[in-house]
Design a protein around this motif. Structure first.
Motif, short mmCIF file in Angstrom:
data_model
loop_
_atom_site.label_atom_id
_atom_site.label_comp_id
_atom_site.label_asym_id
_atom_site.label_seq_id
_atom_site.Cartn_x
_atom_site.Cartn_y
_atom_site.Cartn_z
N ARG A 138 0.84 -1.23 0.07
CA ARG A 138 0.11 0.06 -0.14
C ARG A 138 0.77 1.38 -0.04
O ARG A 138 1.91 1.37 0.85
N GLY A 139 0.62 2.00 -0.81
CA GLY A 139 1.13 3.52 -1.08
C GLY A 139 2.54 3.52 -1.79
O GLY A 139 3.46 4.51 -1.72
N GLN A 140 3.12 2.10 -2.34
CA GLN A 140 4.36 2.04 -2.86
C GLN A 140 4.21 1.83 -4.28
O GLN A 140 2.89 1.30 -4.98
N SER A 141 4.77 2.21 -5.20
CA SER A 141 4.84 1.66 -6.44
C SER A 141 5.86 0.68 -6.77
O SER A 141 7.07 0.72 -5.86
N LEU A 142 6.10 0.20 -7.71
CA LEU A 142 7.07 -0.84 -8.13
C LEU A 142 8.07 -0.60 -9.13
O LEU A 142 7.63 0.18 -10.00
N SER A 143 9.55 -0.62 -8.80
CA SER A 143 10.26 -0.51 -9.77
C SER A 143 11.26 -1.75 -10.09
O SER A 143 12.10 -1.86 -9.05
N LEU A 144 11.14 -2.23 -10.98
CA LEU A 144 12.11 -3.29 -11.29
C LEU A 144 13.16 -3.36 -12.28
O LEU A 144 12.64 -2.42 -13.58
N LEU A 145 14.43 -3.18 -12.03
CA LEU A 145 15.47 -3.17 -13.14
C LEU A 145 16.03 -4.43 -13.55
O LEU A 145 16.51 -4.94 -12.68
N ILE A 146 15.63 -4.90 -14.75
CA ILE A 146 15.85 -6.32 -15.12
C ILE A 146 16.72 -6.15 -16.16
O ILE A 146 16.32 -5.71 -17.24
N ASN A 147 17.90 -6.65 -16.06
CA ASN A 147 19.18 -6.74 -17.12
C ASN A 147 19.02 -5.26 -17.68
O ASN A 147 19.20 -5.01 -18.92
#
Length: 184
Positions: A138-147
């Protein structure tokens, strides 16, 4: 004489310093044996009953985006609702027909950074021996750095302060959502 005065000043400084470092016991006057006693069976039963009442079934589970990472792994951005709040998660899914274990990575809480971040490196031909899940609480966004390629989600609804009480509920509901969306 100056040597004596220097030693006197040094001793006076040590006395003042040691007196100022004395801290009061915050549990002074509290029965510590009672405070740290093992829980009674009825206390454990009450906690178990409270946990059983929690609603952990995600609603409106949706695969929002799918990205091919390589020939053996896809990234799925999913959403689901829990307690009325829309939340997001990233799911790295091996291309397979067999059931796999799930590894959950829950990013920590920060007052200054509302982003659940994870950097992942895979080879061009590698698969994973598990389904890898990164929720945006809740209240977060997602940031994925893949390769070195960035994938992001919108902000999960709710406030980050709700995540203190709800983080476990959110994580369990996220795992339930992954189970609903993917047979693996």
């Amino acid at each position: 004489m100056t040597k004596f005065i220097s030693i006197a000043w040094l001793l006076l400084g040590l006395v003042i310093l040691s007196g100022s470092c004395h801290k009061k016991d915050p549990l002074s006057g509290v029965d510590k044996k009672a405070l740290f006693a093992a829980p009674a069976p009825q206390e454990l039963e009450a906690i178990h009953a409270s946990i059983q009442k929690r609603e952990l079934t995600p609603l409106d589970v949706t695969i929002e985006e799918t990205h091919v990472i390589n020939s053996k792994i896809t990234l799925n951005l999913i959403s689901f609702r829990l307690h009325g709040y829309k939340q997001y998660a990233g799911v790295l899914l091996p291309v397979t027909q067999k059931p796999l274990p799930v590894q959950l990575f829950v990013y920590g809480f920060s007052l200054n950074d509302p982003v659940s971040f994870k950097s992942i490196k895979t080879s061009d031909t590698a698969s994973l021996p598990f389904v890898y899940v990164v929720p945006a609480l809740r209240g977060q966004s997602l940031s994925l750095l893949i390769n070195n390629i960035s994938y992001t989600s919108p902000l999960s609804e709710g406030t980050r302060n709700d995540a203190f009480d709800g983080a476990t509920d959110d994580a369990i509901a996220c795992l339930n959502a992954v189970g609903i969306a993917f047979k693996e």
